[in-house]
Design an enzyme around this catalytic site. Structure first.
Site, mmCIF file in Angstrom:
data_model
loop_
_atom_site.group_PDB
_atom_site.id
_atom_site.type_symbol
_atom_site.label_atom_id
_atom_site.label_comp_id
_atom_site.label_asym_id
_atom_site.label_seq_id
_atom_site.Cartn_x
_atom_site.Cartn_y
_atom_site.Cartn_z
ATOM 1 N N VAL A 6 -2.246 78.314 20.846
ATOM 2 C CA VAL A 6 -2.564 77.847 22.185
ATOM 3 C C VAL A 6 -1.271 77.608 22.959
ATOM 4 C CG1 VAL A 6 -3.779 76.093 23.531
ATOM 5 C CG2 VAL A 6 -4.621 76.704 21.267
ATOM 6 N N CYS A 7 -1.192 78.184 24.146
ATOM 7 C CA CYS A 7 -0.044 77.947 25.019
ATOM 8 C C CYS A 7 -0.538 77.749 26.441
ATOM 9 C CB CYS A 7 0.983 79.070 24.918
ATOM 10 S SG CYS A 7 0.458 80.640 25.584
ATOM 11 N N SER A 8 0.370 77.711 27.388
ATOM 12 C CA SER A 8 -0.049 77.409 28.758
ATOM 13 C C SER A 8 -0.853 78.542 29.381
ATOM 14 C CB SER A 8 1.149 77.050 29.625
ATOM 15 O OG SER A 8 2.082 78.100 29.636
#
Length: 102
Positions: A6-8
């Site tokens: 999960v990232c931005s």
């Protein structure tokens, strides 16, 4: 094992997914699935994954992601910043397997 990164935006972890999958092939790990998504999409994906690894740049969302992961009984960790910066698929794959006790 199914791993959700999960990232931005879901984009910055794309290269990391490739590196981790290549490492999985080197180790002859069967049934390894790794997908990246944005933090805004996590609720859509989380149920299908065993481990949630969070990019260090969205540490500010940790409380929300941690609570969601725990409510779904998922392994959880923030990716080590050095390993993330180096796109070290080997170390981050080790981190995921460590969470699951494998």
């Amino acid at each position: 094992m199914n791993i959700l990164l999960v990232c931005s935006s879901g984009m910055s972890t794309g290269l990391l997914v490739d590196k981790m999958l290549m490492e999985g092939e080197k180790r002859n790990i069967q049934d390894l699935k790794i997908v990246a998504c944005s933090v805004d999409e996590i609720e859509k994906y989380i149920s299908n994954y065993d481990v949630v690894l969070v990019a260090p740049q969205i540490r500010y969302k940790e409380k929300y992601i941690y609570a969601l992961a725990m409510s779904k009984n998922k392994g959880y960790a923030i990716i080590d910043g050095v390993h993330y910066g180096l796109v070290d698929g080997n170390k981050i794959l080790d981190q995921a397997f460590g969470i699951m006790g494998k």
